[in-house]
Write a protein that holds these residues in place. Sequence first.
Motif, mmCIF file in Angstrom:
data_model
loop_
_atom_site.group_PDB
_atom_site.id
_atom_site.type_symbol
_atom_site.label_atom_id
_atom_site.label_comp_id
_atom_site.label_asym_id
_atom_site.label_seq_id
_atom_site.Cartn_x
_atom_site.Cartn_y
_atom_site.Cartn_z
ATOM 1 N N LEU A 1 64.688 11.602 9.968
ATOM 2 C CA LEU A 1 65.888 12.125 10.610
ATOM 3 C C LEU A 1 66.100 13.602 10.266
ATOM 4 N N LYS A 2 65.831 13.973 9.026
ATOM 5 C CA LYS A 2 65.946 15.385 8.644
ATOM 6 C C LYS A 2 64.945 16.236 9.410
ATOM 7 N N VAL B 1 70.160 4.403 14.650
ATOM 8 C CA VAL B 1 69.972 5.153 13.411
ATOM 9 C C VAL B 1 70.627 6.526 13.499
ATOM 10 N N VAL B 2 70.435 7.208 14.624
ATOM 11 C CA VAL B 2 71.053 8.523 14.801
ATOM 12 C C VAL B 2 72.573 8.406 14.808
ATOM 13 N N ARG B 3 73.081 7.383 15.462
ATOM 14 C CA ARG B 3 74.537 7.195 15.545
ATOM 15 C C ARG B 3 75.157 6.887 14.195
ATOM 16 N N THR C 1 76.491 9.526 20.449
ATOM 17 C CA THR C 1 75.226 9.417 21.175
ATOM 18 C C THR C 1 75.456 9.048 22.628
ATOM 19 N N LEU C 2 74.565 9.556 23.481
ATOM 20 C CA LEU C 2 74.559 9.247 24.908
ATOM 21 C C LEU C 2 73.161 8.799 25.282
ATOM 22 N N ALA D 1 74.228 2.914 22.512
ATOM 23 C CA ALA D 1 74.803 4.257 22.457
ATOM 24 C C ALA D 1 76.318 4.215 22.636
ATOM 25 N N ASN D 2 76.982 5.261 22.155
ATOM 26 C CA ASN D 2 78.420 5.363 22.359
ATOM 27 C C ASN D 2 78.770 5.455 23.837
#
Length: 317
Positions: free
Chosen positions: A98-99, A123-125, A132-133, A148-149
Amino acid sequence: ETALNIAFSCKLISFDQQLITINAKSQDVVESLIKTLLKDLTSHGPFQDGCSSTHGATSETHKTKAKSKHKPSADVALVIDGKSLSYAMHKSIVKEFLKLSSLCSSVLICRATPGQKAQVVRVVRDQLNMLTLAIGDGANDVSMIQTANIGIGISGQEGKQAVMASDFAMAKFRFLERLLLVHGHWCYDRLARITLHMFYKSTVLIFLLFWYQMFNGFSGSVLIDQYVLMLFNVAFTAPPPFVIGIFDRDLPAATLLAKPRLYKQGPRGQMYKPYSFFIQISDAVYQSLAMFFVPYMAYHGSSVGIWEFGSTVATAS
């Protein structure tokens, strides 16, 4: 090749960017690659001119400048295939992955399964605390859209599964520009306004009743008729969202499309600051004082009863 060609054609990746490709066949190799790439990017910025290869990861570079380790590099794009992604999403290396992704301006994942798409979004969210989209046009995108959101489905030859699982539906991908830049900006502005309005109207009503309690020994009696109270809540709760949602537009659509940078005002919180809430509440308290004590001083010493006084206060509010 297909994924890269599409990425270049839609300008997700440019020919001036340094391209990092991760294509490995084991967990140890992927872990070593990610740590090496992360160390190089955080310490030296984008790689030097030339082409380097390390255990299946290739980096095609051009002239670049070193970037801060806290901001994405506009000159670096990451490409990873589905098999390598399954190794990169392992709990022992996912934070480093992620970094590394955060340091790249674009991340392209090719040959990913529906489960992997949803996993990446999750994971990103959750770990990056990002809004997230996800956008897709087929049944294999349903899990990603639902995770996703905000999920967007494209109605096309792939069927209606993505559309039925999405929050918004579009006929063509190009409509995404108007959805984000125009309706996204308007939606943020309207939600902020209506949220402040709801706090304002509730604060005015509550403090009107509170000021009256100071004169009746806090007995709990009210000066406004129950039917008037219900009408107040209905009148100032139901119509405003419809009116604001349909007619309120702070900027015309043409301006928002011509100046995409205006969209950033919403996510960055530049339009409505935290102090906007306190200003609205302070204004509501001030107006409740005027609505209550002006009639009180006018009727002081008269024979006006509680219901006449309450009707005056309710009319003022």
